[in-house]
Design a protein around this motif. Structure first.
Motif, short mmCIF file in Angstrom:
data_model
loop_
_atom_site.label_atom_id
_atom_site.label_comp_id
_atom_site.label_asym_id
_atom_site.label_seq_id
_atom_site.Cartn_x
_atom_site.Cartn_y
_atom_site.Cartn_z
N ALA A 81 0.86 -1.18 0.00
CA ALA A 81 0.00 0.00 0.00
C ALA A 81 0.90 1.24 0.00
N PRO A 82 0.51 2.30 -0.72
CA PRO A 82 -0.80 2.55 -1.35
C PRO A 82 -0.87 2.12 -2.80
N MET A 83 0.03 1.25 -3.23
CA MET A 83 0.12 0.88 -4.64
C MET A 83 -0.55 -0.46 -4.94
N ASN A 84 -1.12 -1.08 -3.92
CA ASN A 84 -1.73 -2.40 -4.08
C ASN A 84 -3.22 -2.23 -4.42
N ASP A 85 -3.58 -2.49 -5.66
CA ASP A 85 -4.94 -2.21 -6.13
C ASP A 85 -5.97 -3.26 -5.75
N TYR A 86 -5.53 -4.46 -5.34
CA TYR A 86 -6.44 -5.49 -4.82
C TYR A 86 -5.73 -6.19 -3.66
N HIS A 87 -6.48 -6.46 -2.60
CA HIS A 87 -5.89 -7.16 -1.47
C HIS A 87 -6.97 -7.89 -0.69
N GLY A 88 -6.52 -8.79 0.13
CA GLY A 88 -7.42 -9.61 0.94
C GLY A 88 -6.67 -10.83 1.41
N VAL A 89 -7.39 -11.74 2.05
CA VAL A 89 -6.78 -12.98 2.52
C VAL A 89 -6.78 -13.99 1.38
N ILE A 90 -5.63 -14.57 1.11
CA ILE A 90 -5.52 -15.63 0.11
C ILE A 90 -6.06 -16.89 0.77
N ALA A 91 -7.31 -17.21 0.48
CA ALA A 91 -7.99 -18.36 1.08
C ALA A 91 -9.08 -18.83 0.15
N ARG A 92 -9.46 -20.10 0.28
CA ARG A 92 -10.54 -20.63 -0.54
C ARG A 92 -11.88 -20.06 -0.09
N THR A 114 -8.29 -0.44 1.11
CA THR A 114 -8.96 0.38 0.09
C THR A 114 -9.62 -0.43 -1.00
N ALA A 115 -9.23 -1.70 -1.14
CA ALA A 115 -9.80 -2.53 -2.21
C ALA A 115 -9.83 -3.98 -1.76
N TRP A 116 -10.59 -4.23 -0.68
CA TRP A 116 -10.63 -5.55 -0.05
C TRP A 116 -11.48 -6.50 -0.88
N VAL A 117 -10.91 -7.64 -1.22
CA VAL A 117 -11.62 -8.68 -1.96
C VAL A 117 -12.08 -9.72 -0.95
N GLY A 118 -13.37 -9.86 -0.79
CA GLY A 118 -13.92 -10.79 0.19
C GLY A 118 -15.14 -10.20 0.86
N ASP A 119 -15.96 -11.08 1.42
CA ASP A 119 -17.20 -10.63 2.06
C ASP A 119 -16.91 -9.93 3.39
N THR A 120 -17.49 -8.76 3.54
CA THR A 120 -17.43 -8.05 4.82
C THR A 120 -18.49 -6.96 4.80
N PRO A 121 -19.16 -6.76 5.92
CA PRO A 121 -20.13 -5.66 5.99
C PRO A 121 -19.47 -4.33 6.30
N ALA A 122 -18.19 -4.35 6.62
CA ALA A 122 -17.50 -3.14 7.04
C ALA A 122 -17.26 -2.20 5.85
N GLY A 123 -17.17 -0.92 6.15
CA GLY A 123 -16.77 0.05 5.16
C GLY A 123 -17.79 0.32 4.08
N GLU A 124 -17.29 0.73 2.92
CA GLU A 124 -18.13 1.12 1.80
C GLU A 124 -17.71 0.37 0.55
#
Length: 382
Positions: A81-92, A114-124
């Motif tokens: 960050a701040p250059m990582n355009d996609y991030h999240g936990v590497i998991a099935r 800023t660009a979380w891949v995965g289910d979460t109710p947090a944020g926008e």
């Protein structure tokens, strides 16, 4: 979170068994089909970004996920960050810890994504946009886009002819790895940040080193970084730095000569890059976050990611609310409207700068820019 445990290690401490499991997860999880999730990206960024590490999540003794990240004081951010355009936990699917669980297990005062891949109710929610090529490849995509948005693409065809008439024949090259060209592009970006009063993400040094090291890389599954350039006659008019892996091509850092903006050299370069890359088998061209006007004419696909800040109860939350109230006073009630903009500016500053003094300097500059933005409508209406 029952039974979920975490171990924090350096990327270079992971053994081949861990990397093999990482790659197997990617193969089973289409949502993680991005160059940013590839092991090579973590290996390179993990050696360069200060305070980098990988969180290894286990349940009942079995590895269920990995989260590459970095620390800046008490704050935790995705790696690079701040250059990582996609991030999240590497998991099935179905096995990933939630964003809130990650924040709890990693500790720290806050976790900012800023660009979380995965289910979460947090944020926008935020949208990223893509060009998805069909069976007819680039030509089919262009024919459909030109029919749908004729005025826009006819204008770009005229711009191409105009630039060629003024400066000479146009030439596009991709797969470029010349570090001198990268330095030219970084210089353009730094000038742009200065003109637009944005934080210079390359001023800290390690971000420049990261781009140079990625440019040398070649990883499994076609992972790599390269540039494409547009010349008019002998003049370099635009460059774009991209990451790619598999059939994914991620446009990352574009730059063009500001004096030629009327000819849209950056847009022409993106089109020609897609045409050339499609011949090599690339099928998805990711343009990152929506926003710039031209993307709506290009992109026929979209993904939803999440922007969120998980704050540890106490001082962190109180400080956040105090900052918004201060902006309210300065901007006559506009604090909530500026919240996202200010948060993104601060996230970039905090991620880049590794000393308290540099973060403070960046924060002061960002506050000044935010207040100038607030006051601009007041001056215009006066």
């Amino acid at each position: 979170m029952a039974g979920l445990k975490v171990e924090i290690v350096r990327a270079d401490a992971l053994d081949e068994g861990a990397w093999a499991e990482w790659r197997a997860i990617l193969a089973d999880t289409p949502a993680l089909n991005s160059p940013y999730f590839r092991p090579t990206f973590t290996q390179i960024a993990g050696a360069i970004s200060p305070e980098a590490a990988v969180a290894v999540f286990t349940r009942d003794g079995r590895t269920v996920g990995f989260f590459p990240h970095q620390r800046r004081g008490g704050a935790i951010q995705p790696l690079a960050a701040p250059m990582n355009d996609y991030h999240g936990v590497i998991a099935r699917d179905g096995e990933a810890p939630t964003l809130e669980e990650v924040a709890t297990l990693l500790g720290g005062s806050r976790l900012n994504v800023t660009a979380w891949v995965g289910d979460t109710p947090a944020g926008e929610p935020r949208r990223t946009v893509q060009v998805e090529l069909g069976a007819d490849g680039y030509d089919g995509w262009y024919a459909e886009r030109r029919q749908t948005f004729g005025k826009f693409f006819k204008d770009k065809e005229r711009a191409r002819r105009s630039m060629e008439a003024e400066l000479g024949p146009l030439r596009v090259e991709r797969g470029l790895h010349d570090p001198r060209l990268l330095d030219w592009l970084i210089g353009l970006k730094r000038d742009q940040y200065k003109r637009t009063a944005r934080h210079d993400i390359f001023g800290c040094g390690w971000t420049v080193e990261l781009l140079h090291e990625l440019l040398k890389s070649e990883g499994p599954g076609g992972f790599g970084a390269s540039m494409a350039g547009l010349w008019a006659g002998d003049r370099l008019t635009a460059l774009e730095y991209s990451l790619h892996a598999g059939d994914q091509y991620h446009f990352w850092f574009p730059g063009y000569e500001p004096s030629l903006a009327r000819c849209s050299p950056g847009i022409l370069l993106s089109m020609d890059t897609m045409r050339l890359a499609a011949e090599l088998g690339y099928r998805t061209f990711d343009f990152g976050f929506e926003g710039e006007h031209y993307k709506k004419y290009f992109c026929n696909g979209a993904h939803t990611v999440r922007e969120a800040m998980i704050v540890k109860p106490g001082i962190g939350q109180a400080f956040s609310q105090a900052a918004v109230k201060a902006l309210d006073l300065a901007g006559e009630g506009r604090g909530e409207r500026l919240r996202a903009s200010v948060r993104r500016r601060w996230a970039a500053i905090e991620a880049c700068e590794v000393t308290h003094a540099d973060r403070l300097k960046g924060a002061v500059q960002a506050a000044g820019a935010a207040l100038a933005k607030v006051r601009a409508p007041q001056r215009a209406s006066a």
